[in-house]
Scaffold this active site. Structure first.
Site: not given
Ligand code: AMP
Ligand code: TRP
Length: 363
Positions: A144, A227, A230
């Protein structure tokens, strides 16, 4: 019998009973009952990875009569830039999606994280017990923070400490999550242990519950090295729980496969095809090998159409239930209010105990 002697006997009897009761209750405080806690961020639409990696397991545990607490973790959601109006909408949409997936508010405690302020308070105590080096090594922080350039918000860094607070506040013993969350659960275990050894036994042993099968980490349809997520900018990389049939068909058709046309299961070397087989296997309960032998007559292009059919059949009832639930936002709000009330009463007890042990309590 002499009155004062009788008085002494009665007094002694009561003090013995009180002692016994207090021994029993401290014993039961030590013997922690199995309790399950999990959370989900209200960011964007829930996808098949969320559903098969976590939500479906939550429903199973709930239906087995487990003591289960589920939180829509909006304080985690604001660690990334967000639009306030969107967040409010997402909180309701995420809750409605969970209800449509079979989470039942009578059986599970379902609440919004920000409505129980103890999460932030316990988070601070735990922040004082961890190090920057420990948090800086966590893979999700690295992923992130890489998206943020030089301006890395502290919230992203402290994210796993807040997650620890979520779990410890309810003295949870089991945490069902997808495989990507394992490093965070190891931190939870460490912090619980450190707290117990510094301040006395307070928190139970915590175990992650990760599906060993393919659902623990469902891959992106567009880049099988990653993966399903969202936050992937490509919407075709994921099947959302609420996707319309034609959207599901389109996404399946565009899923990345390879130059071999046969349908074979090889999750190491044919990850794209394996993900499609995994999806069919998860929806039907058949093994990947069964899926392959039932599709031995078609090439991967035709197989994609069958995958779409299976997904549409599986997801349509969830979408229809969602459409029904969101017609009554008052109901969703009532579910959250009731859940917050139940969560509060547990969280307040743990927080009082923590304050006392840490020495924050004047009383
Ligand atoms: P999040 O979307 O990050 O809030 O994740 C909610 C839950 O879904 C967590 O338990 C995750 O581990 C799980 N999850 C998210 N993505 C996947 C995936 N691709 N495969 C399996 N589980 C997932
Ligand atoms: N970090 C989790 C995720 O991204 C969400 C989460 C927050 C969570 N608090 C939690 C999961 C507590 C389990 C338990 O998926």
């Amino acid at each position: 019998m002499h009155r004062s002697l009788l008085g002494k006997i009665v007094k002694r009897h009561f003090s013995m009973t009180a002692e016994l009761l207090s021994k029993q209750s401290s014993k039961s405080a030590e013997h922690h009952k199995r309790r399950i806690f999990s959370g989900i961020q209200p960011t964007g639409h829930l996808h098949a990875g969320n559903y098969f990696g976590a939500i479906r397991k939550w429903k199973e545990l709930q239906d087995q009569g487990e003591d289960i607490i589920l939180s829509v973790v909006d304080l985690h959601a604001i660690t990334m830039k967000h639009e306030p109006k969107e967040l409010l909408k997402n909180n309701l949409a995420c809750t409605a999606s969970l209800l449509a997936s079979g989470i039942c508010p009578e059986k599970s405690v379902l609440f919004l994280q920000s409505s129980v302020s103890r999460h932030s308070e316990l988070c601070w105590v735990l922040c004082c017990m961890t190090t920057m080096a420990r948090l800086g090594h966590l893979p999700q922080f690295k992923e992130k923070s890489a998206l943020c350039g030089k301006e890395i918000p502290l919230g992203i860094f402290l994210y796993p400490v807040l997650q620890t607070a979520d779990i410890l506040l309810y003295k949870a013993t089991h945490v069902p999550v997808g495989e990507d969350q394992l490093p965070h659960i190891y931190l939870v275990q460490e912090l619980a242990k450190n707290f117990n050894s510094r301040y006395g036994k307070t928190f139970p042993r915590i175990e992650a519950m990760v599906e060993k099968s393919q659902s623990g980490r469902l891959r992106s349809l567009r880049n099988p090295e990653k993966k399903m997520s969202k936050s992937d900018p490509d919407p075709k990389s994921r099947i959302n729980l609420l996707d319309e049939p034609k959207v599901i068909l389109e996404k399946c058709k565009k899923a990345i496969t390879d130059f071999t046309s046969k349908v074979t299961y090889d999750p190491e070397n044919r990850r794209g095809v394996a993900t499609l087989i995994d999806l069919v296997s998860l929806c039907t309960g058949k093994t990947p090998q069964q899926v392959c032998s039932e599709n031995a007559d078609v090439d991967t292009a035709k197989f994609k159409l069958r995958v779409a059919d299976v997904l549409i059949e599986y997801l349509t009832p969830i979408r229809q239930e969602y459409d029904r639930i969101v017609k009554d936002p008052g109901y969703v709000q009532k579910v959250l209010d009731n859940g917050a009330c139940r969560a509060h009463s547990i969280a307040d007890k743990t927080w009082a105990e923590v304050r006392n042990k840490v020495g924050l309590n004047l009383a």
